[in-house]
Design a protein around this motif. Sequence first.
Motif, PDB file in Angstrom:
ATOM      1  N   ASN A 146     -47.059   8.291  39.535  1.00 15.26           N
ATOM      2  CA  ASN A 146     -48.100   9.257  39.910  1.00 15.26           C
ATOM      3  C   ASN A 146     -48.757   8.981  41.252  1.00 15.26           C
ATOM      4  O   ASN A 146     -49.378   9.862  41.838  1.00 15.26           O
ATOM      5  N   TRP A 147     -48.660   7.765  41.726  1.00 12.03           N
ATOM      6  CA  TRP A 147     -49.135   7.425  43.079  1.00 12.03           C
ATOM      7  C   TRP A 147     -48.105   6.466  43.658  1.00 12.03           C
ATOM      8  O   TRP A 147     -47.772   5.448  43.026  1.00 12.03           O
ATOM      9  N   VAL A 148     -47.582   6.793  44.827  1.00 12.82           N
ATOM     10  CA  VAL A 148     -46.530   5.968  45.444  1.00 12.82           C
ATOM     11  C   VAL A 148     -46.920   5.733  46.898  1.00 12.82           C
ATOM     12  O   VAL A 148     -47.104   6.693  47.658  1.00 12.82           O
ATOM     13  N   PHE A 167     -47.033   2.844  50.539  1.00 12.67           N
ATOM     14  CA  PHE A 167     -46.731   1.589  51.236  1.00 12.67           C
ATOM     15  C   PHE A 167     -48.007   1.032  51.859  1.00 12.67           C
ATOM     16  O   PHE A 167     -48.828   1.794  52.401  1.00 12.67           O
ATOM     17  N   TYR A 168     -48.164  -0.262  51.756  1.00 13.99           N
ATOM     18  CA  TYR A 168     -49.168  -0.982  52.539  1.00 13.99           C
ATOM     19  C   TYR A 168     -48.405  -1.875  53.509  1.00 13.99           C
ATOM     20  O   TYR A 168     -47.399  -2.481  53.119  1.00 13.99           O
ATOM     21  N   LEU A 169     -48.873  -1.945  54.743  1.00 13.90           N
ATOM     22  CA  LEU A 169     -48.237  -2.836  55.722  1.00 13.90           C
ATOM     23  C   LEU A 169     -49.247  -3.893  56.155  1.00 13.90           C
ATOM     24  O   LEU A 169     -50.445  -3.606  56.269  1.00 13.90           O
ATOM     25  N   PRO A 171     -59.649   4.851  47.650  1.00 14.15           N
ATOM     26  CA  PRO A 171     -60.647   4.183  48.487  1.00 14.15           C
ATOM     27  C   PRO A 171     -60.084   2.898  49.107  1.00 14.15           C
ATOM     28  O   PRO A 171     -60.648   2.358  50.056  1.00 14.15           O
ATOM     29  N   HIS A 172     -58.945   2.427  48.559  1.00 19.48           N
ATOM     30  CA  HIS A 172     -58.429   1.124  49.011  1.00 19.48           C
ATOM     31  C   HIS A 172     -57.422   1.300  50.144  1.00 19.48           C
ATOM     32  O   HIS A 172     -56.209   1.221  49.936  1.00 19.48           O
ATOM     33  N   THR A 173     -57.960   1.546  51.335  1.00 19.60           N
ATOM     34  CA  THR A 173     -57.065   1.745  52.482  1.00 19.60           C
ATOM     35  C   THR A 173     -56.813   0.426  53.219  1.00 19.60           C
ATOM     36  O   THR A 173     -55.869   0.311  53.982  1.00 19.60           O
ATOM     37  N   ARG A 174     -57.664  -0.573  52.982  1.00 21.13           N
ATOM     38  CA  ARG A 174     -57.478  -1.915  53.568  1.00 21.13           C
ATOM     39  C   ARG A 174     -57.776  -2.940  52.475  1.00 21.13           C
ATOM     40  O   ARG A 174     -58.869  -2.951  51.908  1.00 21.13           O
ATOM     41  N   ILE A 175     -56.785  -3.780  52.178  1.00 23.67           N
ATOM     42  CA  ILE A 175     -56.950  -4.743  51.079  1.00 23.67           C
ATOM     43  C   ILE A 175     -56.662  -6.159  51.594  1.00 23.67           C
ATOM     44  O   ILE A 175     -55.560  -6.425  52.084  1.00 23.67           O
ATOM     45  N   PRO A 176     -57.649  -7.070  51.502  1.00 25.61           N
ATOM     46  CA  PRO A 176     -57.370  -8.458  51.892  1.00 25.61           C
ATOM     47  C   PRO A 176     -56.438  -9.121  50.871  1.00 25.61           C
ATOM     48  O   PRO A 176     -56.362  -8.680  49.718  1.00 25.61           O
ATOM     49  N   LEU A 192     -57.376 -10.061  47.154  1.00 31.19           N
ATOM     50  CA  LEU A 192     -57.906  -9.055  46.233  1.00 31.19           C
ATOM     51  C   LEU A 192     -56.815  -8.164  45.648  1.00 31.19           C
ATOM     52  O   LEU A 192     -55.843  -7.815  46.344  1.00 31.19           O
ATOM     53  N   GLY A 193     -57.028  -7.788  44.377  1.00 31.10           N
ATOM     54  CA  GLY A 193     -56.183  -6.763  43.765  1.00 31.10           C
ATOM     55  C   GLY A 193     -54.794  -7.231  43.373  1.00 31.10           C
ATOM     56  O   GLY A 193     -54.378  -8.357  43.681  1.00 31.10           O
ATOM     57  N   ILE A 194     -54.094  -6.322  42.699  1.00 36.06           N
ATOM     58  CA  ILE A 194     -52.693  -6.569  42.363  1.00 36.06           C
ATOM     59  C   ILE A 194     -51.910  -6.589  43.681  1.00 36.06           C
ATOM     60  O   ILE A 194     -50.952  -7.348  43.851  1.00 36.06           O
ATOM     61  N   CYS A 195     -52.365  -5.736  44.612  1.00 33.14           N
ATOM     62  CA  CYS A 195     -51.698  -5.663  45.915  1.00 33.14           C
ATOM     63  C   CYS A 195     -51.780  -7.004  46.641  1.00 33.14           C
ATOM     64  O   CYS A 195     -50.774  -7.500  47.161  1.00 33.14           O
ATOM     65  N   GLY A 196     -52.974  -7.583  46.680  1.00 31.29           N
ATOM     66  CA  GLY A 196     -53.140  -8.880  47.329  1.00 31.29           C
ATOM     67  C   GLY A 196     -52.303  -9.948  46.642  1.00 31.29           C
ATOM     68  O   GLY A 196     -51.698 -10.798  47.302  1.00 31.29           O
ATOM     69  N   ARG A 232     -57.646  -8.638  35.360  1.00 31.16           N
ATOM     70  CA  ARG A 232     -58.921  -8.739  36.098  1.00 31.16           C
ATOM     71  C   ARG A 232     -58.749  -8.595  37.595  1.00 31.16           C
ATOM     72  O   ARG A 232     -59.707  -8.385  38.328  1.00 31.16           O
ATOM     73  N   ARG A 233     -57.487  -8.721  38.074  1.00 34.57           N
ATOM     74  CA  ARG A 233     -57.273  -8.589  39.527  1.00 34.57           C
ATOM     75  C   ARG A 233     -57.310  -7.124  39.964  1.00 34.57           C
ATOM     76  O   ARG A 233     -57.497  -6.835  41.135  1.00 34.57           O
ATOM     77  N   TYR A 234     -57.113  -6.227  39.012  1.00 34.09           N
ATOM     78  CA  TYR A 234     -56.899  -4.809  39.317  1.00 34.09           C
ATOM     79  C   TYR A 234     -58.061  -4.162  40.084  1.00 34.09           C
ATOM     80  O   TYR A 234     -59.211  -4.254  39.681  1.00 34.09           O
ATOM     81  N   LEU A 235     -57.732  -3.496  41.181  1.00 35.68           N
ATOM     82  CA  LEU A 235     -58.706  -2.679  41.938  1.00 35.68           C
ATOM     83  C   LEU A 235     -58.431  -1.231  41.581  1.00 35.68           C
ATOM     84  O   LEU A 235     -57.340  -0.725  41.837  1.00 35.68           O
ATOM     85  N   ALA A 236     -59.417  -0.556  41.004  1.00 43.01           N
ATOM     86  CA  ALA A 236     -59.190   0.810  40.514  1.00 43.01           C
ATOM     87  C   ALA A 236     -59.109   1.819  41.650  1.00 43.01           C
ATOM     88  O   ALA A 236     -59.918   1.812  42.570  1.00 43.01           O
ATOM     89  N   CYS A 237     -58.070   2.638  41.573  1.00 46.94           N
ATOM     90  CA  CYS A 237     -57.895   3.736  42.533  1.00 46.94           C
ATOM     91  C   CYS A 237     -58.267   5.044  41.871  1.00 46.94           C
ATOM     92  O   CYS A 237     -58.881   5.902  42.468  1.00 46.94           O
ATOM     93  N   SER A 238     -57.823   5.173  40.616  1.00 41.00           N
ATOM     94  CA  SER A 238     -58.051   6.413  39.896  1.00 41.00           C
ATOM     95  C   SER A 238     -58.289   6.045  38.437  1.00 41.00           C
ATOM     96  O   SER A 238     -57.669   5.111  37.917  1.00 41.00           O
ATOM     97  N   SER A 249     -50.882   1.821  34.414  1.00 42.43           N
ATOM     98  CA  SER A 249     -50.017   0.683  34.731  1.00 42.43           C
ATOM     99  C   SER A 249     -49.614   0.746  36.196  1.00 42.43           C
ATOM    100  O   SER A 249     -49.799   1.772  36.861  1.00 42.43           O
ATOM    101  N   GLU A 250     -49.096  -0.375  36.696  1.00 38.83           N
ATOM    102  CA  GLU A 250     -48.850  -0.478  38.145  1.00 38.83           C
ATOM    103  C   GLU A 250     -47.727  -1.464  38.426  1.00 38.83           C
ATOM    104  O   GLU A 250     -47.549  -2.436  37.689  1.00 38.83           O
ATOM    105  N   ILE A 251     -46.972  -1.187  39.499  1.00 38.95           N
ATOM    106  CA  ILE A 251     -45.984  -2.164  40.000  1.00 38.95           C
ATOM    107  C   ILE A 251     -46.210  -2.306  41.498  1.00 38.95           C
ATOM    108  O   ILE A 251     -46.443  -1.301  42.191  1.00 38.95           O
ATOM    109  N   ILE A 262     -46.819   1.321  43.262  1.00 34.72           N
ATOM    110  CA  ILE A 262     -46.717   2.546  42.450  1.00 34.72           C
ATOM    111  C   ILE A 262     -47.643   2.447  41.245  1.00 34.72           C
ATOM    112  O   ILE A 262     -47.653   1.433  40.538  1.00 34.72           O
ATOM    113  N   ASP A 263     -48.448   3.512  41.053  1.00 42.05           N
ATOM    114  CA  ASP A 263     -49.370   3.580  39.909  1.00 42.05           C
ATOM    115  C   ASP A 263     -48.886   4.659  38.959  1.00 42.05           C
ATOM    116  O   ASP A 263     -48.349   5.680  39.388  1.00 42.05           O
ATOM    117  N   SER A 264     -49.147   4.435  37.665  1.00 42.76           N
ATOM    118  CA  SER A 264     -48.731   5.416  36.666  1.00 42.76           C
ATOM    119  C   SER A 264     -49.883   5.779  35.742  1.00 42.76           C
ATOM    120  O   SER A 264     -50.729   4.938  35.428  1.00 42.76           O
TER     121      SER A 264
HETATM  122  N1  SME Z   1     -54.613  -0.989  42.303  1.00 39.32           N
HETATM  123  C1  SME Z   1     -54.369  -1.684  43.534  1.00 39.32           C
HETATM  124  C2  SME Z   1     -55.123  -1.064  44.688  1.00 39.32           C
HETATM  125  C3  SME Z   1     -54.370   0.006  45.398  1.00 39.32           C
HETATM  126  S1  SME Z   1     -54.334   1.481  44.578  1.00 39.32           S
HETATM  127  O1  SME Z   1     -53.566   1.267  43.348  1.00 39.32           O
HETATM  128  C4  SME Z   1     -53.575   2.634  45.446  1.00 39.32           C
HETATM  129  C5  SME Z   1     -54.702  -3.149  43.375  1.00 39.32           C
HETATM  130  O2  SME Z   1     -55.190  -3.561  42.331  1.00 39.32           O
HETATM  131  O3  SME Z   1     -54.486  -3.901  44.323  1.00 39.32           O
END
Ligand code: SME
Length: 162
Positions: A46-48, A50-52, A73-78, A81-85, A103-109, A114-116, A132-134
């Motif tokens: 549902n959300w796909v 790329f972060y560079l 809201p998460h256009t810049r992630i250190p 932080l987050g699953i992305c970090g 607990r690492r999860y940063l909410a987008c929606s 679930s997320e990969i 990718i978020d589902s």
């Molecule tokens: N959920 C992510 C943040 C990015 S949004 O999913 C688009 C995270 O926990 O890092």
Amino acid sequence: MAITSNLRKVEEMRKEVERLNSEAHTADQLMEGITVLLNKEMLKYNWVGFYLLEAGADPPMLVLGHYRGAMTPHTRIPLNLGICGAAASSGKTVVVDDVKLDRRYLACSLETKSEIVVPVFVRGQVGGELDIDSHFLAAFADEDRELVEYCARLVGQRLENG
Ligand code: SME
């Protein structure tokens, strides 16, 4: 059967991504094409996006690039932080079946369940990631993970050559 049909769909997507790769002139076009294709064709993606990794930034920062899905809201992630970090700093794919329990999860929606996140390697170093978020719990099976890792590999190769 649902499982068989997901395998078939993933196989079809792999071929489509191969085609995109042969037609794209740049890494940028390939990333855009992958976000459009996977978001449109895969019911649970549902959300796909790329972060560079921002070049030379201190502290290192993941910056949102091409994406399809709701605004985030998460256009810049250190990297701490987050699953992305977590994916970028470990260099490993992270699959979260239920984001509420991580607990690492940063909410987008509010709808995300679930997320990969798969790192993109450029000359052996993490240069970004495919996230990718589902809206479905445990949406990412082994074959989905392989597909997303395949996409990330192709983008990494393109970034190396670009
Ligand atoms: N959920 C992510 C943040 C990015 S949004 O999913 C688009 C995270 O926990 O890092």
